[in-house]
Design a protein around this motif. Sequence first.
Motif, PDB file in Angstrom:
ATOM      1  N   ASP A  53      -4.295  20.244 -16.216  1.00 30.96           N
ATOM      2  CA  ASP A  53      -3.122  21.607 -16.324  1.00 30.96           C
ATOM      3  C   ASP A  53      -3.701  21.994 -18.129  1.00 30.96           C
ATOM      4  OD1 ASP A  53      -2.086  23.639 -16.327  1.00 30.96           O
ATOM      5  OD2 ASP A  53      -0.161  23.269 -14.815  1.00 30.96           O
ATOM      6  N   ALA A  54      -3.813  22.883 -18.209  1.00 29.44           N
ATOM      7  CA  ALA A  54      -4.211  23.115 -19.695  1.00 29.44           C
ATOM      8  C   ALA A  54      -3.121  23.775 -19.822  1.00 29.44           C
ATOM      9  CB  ALA A  54      -5.939  24.117 -19.508  1.00 29.44           C
ATOM     10  N   ALA A  55      -2.560  24.692 -19.020  1.00 30.99           N
ATOM     11  CA  ALA A  55      -1.897  25.716 -20.044  1.00 30.99           C
ATOM     12  C   ALA A  55      -1.012  24.978 -20.102  1.00 30.99           C
ATOM     13  CB  ALA A  55      -1.502  26.522 -18.812  1.00 30.99           C
ATOM     14  N   LYS A  56       0.150  24.215 -19.052  1.00 32.81           N
ATOM     15  CA  LYS A  56       0.505  23.120 -19.511  1.00 32.81           C
ATOM     16  C   LYS A  56       0.638  21.605 -20.408  1.00 32.81           C
ATOM     17  CE  LYS A  56       3.516  19.463 -17.592  1.00 32.81           C
ATOM     18  NZ  LYS A  56       4.101  17.803 -16.675  1.00 32.81           N
ATOM     19  N   TRP A  57      -0.749  21.692 -21.196  1.00 35.47           N
ATOM     20  CA  TRP A  57      -0.469  20.353 -22.252  1.00 35.47           C
ATOM     21  C   TRP A  57      -0.491  21.538 -23.303  1.00 35.47           C
ATOM     22  CZ3 TRP A  57      -1.903  15.775 -23.500  1.00 35.47           C
ATOM     23  CH2 TRP A  57      -1.629  14.863 -22.182  1.00 35.47           C
ATOM     24  N   LEU A  58      -1.519  22.662 -22.968  1.00 33.36           N
ATOM     25  CA  LEU A  58      -0.657  23.758 -24.463  1.00 33.36           C
ATOM     26  C   LEU A  58       0.869  24.022 -24.686  1.00 33.36           C
ATOM     27  CD1 LEU A  58      -4.163  25.530 -24.213  1.00 33.36           C
ATOM     28  CD2 LEU A  58      -3.367  24.269 -26.161  1.00 33.36           C
ATOM     29  N   ALA A  59       1.198  24.325 -23.455  1.00 33.94           N
ATOM     30  CA  ALA A  59       2.920  24.912 -23.861  1.00 33.94           C
ATOM     31  C   ALA A  59       3.716  23.609 -25.009  1.00 33.94           C
ATOM     32  CB  ALA A  59       3.404  25.153 -22.346  1.00 33.94           C
ATOM     33  N   ILE A  60       3.012  22.425 -23.973  1.00 31.28           N
ATOM     34  CA  ILE A  60       4.120  21.289 -24.892  1.00 31.28           C
ATOM     35  C   ILE A  60       3.010  20.457 -26.181  1.00 31.28           C
ATOM     36  CG2 ILE A  60       4.596  20.615 -22.618  1.00 31.28           C
ATOM     37  CD1 ILE A  60       2.927  17.874 -23.079  1.00 31.28           C
TER      38      ILE A  60
END
Length: 1045
Positions: free
Chosen positions: A490-497
């Motif tokens: 999940d790219a969005a989750k990893w970029l968010a954290i």
Amino acid sequence: MPGRLVMDQEGAIGPQDLRKATSHAQGGEPTSNLQAQSMSQPSKPVQNGVNGGLPNGITATSDGPASTNGESSDMAVTYAGPDNPPPLDQSWREGDNNKSLGLLMERVAQQCYFELNGCLTSMSQIPLEPQQQQANGILPHTGQDTSEASLKKKRLLMEFANTQRDRFIKTLVLADWCRNEEEKARLVDVKVWQDKQRGAYAQAAQAIANTKLNIIGQKTPNPNIEGAMEVLATGKASWVPHLGYIPPKRLTAKQLLKTLRGMNVTLATRLNMHEELPAYFQEYSIADGRATFSIQDEFDVDLSVADEDPATPFYFIDIRLAFTPASSIADERMRAFMEGKVNHELATKGLKGCYDFLHNFVLTHKLNTLRSQALEMLRGKWFDCIRIENLRRSLVVQYWVGMPGPKSWIEIGDLQRRLRGLAPVDSPFEAELVRTDDVPGQMELLLSLPSLREPLNVQVEPVTGQYSITPPSPVTFNTERRLNDDATIDAAKWLAILPCAVVQERLRKEAELLDWTPAQNLLRQDNLAIIFGERITYFSVFKPSRAWSDTWALAVTFTLGGEKWWVVELKAKRNEQTNAVGKVIMATRRISLPDNFKPTVSRPTLLQMERLALAEVSMSTLATELRDMRISHNFEKLAAAERKEQNDRFSPTQSVALFVRFSQLMRSSLQAEGARGAWADEVVRLTHHGVVRNTGKNGGDAVSVQHDLRLSLGSGKMKELARHLTRSKERDLALNPSSGGLAIRFHTPFGQPFVRKMQQRLRSVERLDHYAALLKQRRFVAMHVGLERLAFTYHNAPELSAELLFSDNDDGAPARLRLLPVDKNPHQRIRVMLEKGLNDTDDKGFEALTFILPYTLSLVQTFERLEAKDQTKQTISIHPRSSTWYSVRYRAPLRNCSFQIKAKVRQEGKKRKVEWLLNDIRAAVEGESLPEEMTKALNELWQQRGEGWLGLGSGIVADAQGVAEALEKLDELVRRSEGTGETAQPAEEAEAGNARQIQAQPTSKGPPKKQTPAPAPAASKQPPRTQPAKPKPSVKQDPDVIMLD
């Protein structure tokens, strides 16, 4: 009760005869001749009573043809009769709501059994009344039961029987009614059919009404051709009333041009001098009275202003979509909606809110355009190859749906919005998708948090399709590797954290430079979200210095909502799986940050956090101690103006203050015997004022916390202390004489309770005011009045002063007494006794000190002069037994004699007077008389009188000033009788004799016992034999001697 009711011709059937009359309820014999006659008729269709089988109530005859509405017809009409009933809906018979009658009877029997048990239990619990004893054991027999318990039991049994009787009667009626269940079911069928017909009628009427309402909008009014021709021909409408309004004058071309130019100047001034333009609105142009902001590949929006005031908002004029294919916004309702929303955003959020709304609108419009294009492909030759789905604000197009194996799809959505959706509503996290300057058409995603020095730049390489994150760091490298290696991540989750991890890494490095130690042996906990009150992404726990105990630590949590600092309480716990002892977080306290705090990861920020954490730990410890002592308290936030008092040396460094009640805080002191009452108002405020670092005993850091205690003095309280503190520059004590505000600063060890110390410091202030009042009463000159030192002068010529040095820790340590000047103060001989009396008698010690110093001054000055007369021979020795009891001894070559000087208290009415008593103590001790000439001289002295002294025949009584003259006359008398010293007694033996004389004094008020005089030692030229030294006997205090209590 449903069923047919049959009336008995002879009388009503009561409940008792119900069982006998069951044959009349259903299927019995006819009860009247009319029924018998009607049943004996031949079977013939009969409708509408006796009028026959024809409708509308028309009389039928057997001869003529059937007729309807007065018209006859030869056609044979067939009607449904009892032998051919119409079909009815019987689906209700198989429904779940139908229950068996046998089940109902079983439940009734069970309920009767349970209620019978309950009734018997209630009857058994009723206590029996005691029976009265009668003569000869014979009970009287009466015809009526008068026992209350028996009547109550009978009442319960009758109520139970009556209830069950009614219930079983109803069950019997239902059982009798159900014998002809087919007929009753047929009645229910008819009832169901009727209900459906009524519902159909109601639905039909409702449908007709809805149709009429729906066609209102579809109706097209007839054109008003006559009115249109009149308006086109004459330019007027005769049916419109004339209201008499004067139309405004039309602007000329010059006026219109001047107005537009003025609006252009206003817009240019506003945008260049008063507005902070967002990064997206940096490209704009001004013309024709409007400012056009252009966003490439999105939209062009025209805005204007209606006033020169910079506070007035912009307003919306027009918008044009800057991408293709795009539809023009020409619909009036759509344009009105857009205008209202944009004007609302401009009025509430300014230009940034306008851009956010229009940007989201354009993105949604683009997604809808792509969806319509995908639907066109689906309706064409791609109908069996693709599948379209909408997932929130994303368009998913799955292709090659017929191919086996994993699915292939394209997801088109707003990644920026997805990232913002992972953050809280009020999060400072920003995700911005912008164009790069290097490669045309290349986009980059900027991720930013306030704690980051620069935003994180996320790009996708156009050739390789891999992620690239800058600026580089170990955290960004790890995230970049995970995104490129795992296609299902999940790219969005990893970029968010990712921003949280970068901030944590930066904070860890800054903490290492400050020598912060990470907390060791922390066990894994699954309840961190409950402890911290929110879901956290990362967290770190530190020990800022060695002064922090193992119980407290400083923690910081990292989320998309920003960093939050906490003070955590640790507790040792054993891991059940590994059996290792570690630490877990038991409780947390959020650190209150100042309003102007800017979240940055830097050395000043971490130092500030450490100071705030120390304050939070101190406040937490104080709150816990106050709860244990059952002292009510509350925390309140200080006003901003109060925190900005830079000139006040007691200005707080924390935005939270603790308030307690003075009466509860000083409860023990106010309830003590001899208390002076409350001297301050109820409200007491405590604030934190930083820390002081010192080097401890073991070489480590010792941290002491500063606290400021503020309260208001009561009316007319502590006037003397206020007078001295106004001129004093006391470091830890300040008083405002105009408002009566008192500020006290004290230091406490970090992490330790200090309510006791706070109470002791308040008692010290009260004691200091009492001391200042005593100094004024004694007419002493106060040189310095403070919590750590009290200095005063008690004699001017020569200048003699005293200092009281108090412990700065408020730990109850005894005060130290200094007498100045050190080498010339005559009271130095009794300084130790004065200090001991000061600390032994609590509050009265200082009062006794201020009395003894001037009272004994003349005496001790005389002692100084007498000792100075013959310093080489040392013929006189003065021994103070207490501050008000002295012994004076003369040695060879003078006559060996001893005298004592005591202070005696004499009652004169209601007043007590203190006087000195001077007398000879040798004869009372040894039983040996002095030489005759010296005895005669002493008797003459005991009979004399002088200024301030009077002879009593066996001694002299004198006041504080007269004792000096009396003592000097005694010294002259002894020195005139100087002898050879043959009868001189050694000083040690004289001391022992005095001790025996003191021990021999009676403690009761009776007459003293007569002492047997000891034989005088014979004069001999042989040297005296050396005897072993005996321990000095303990000295009992004379009850007449003034002690410090």
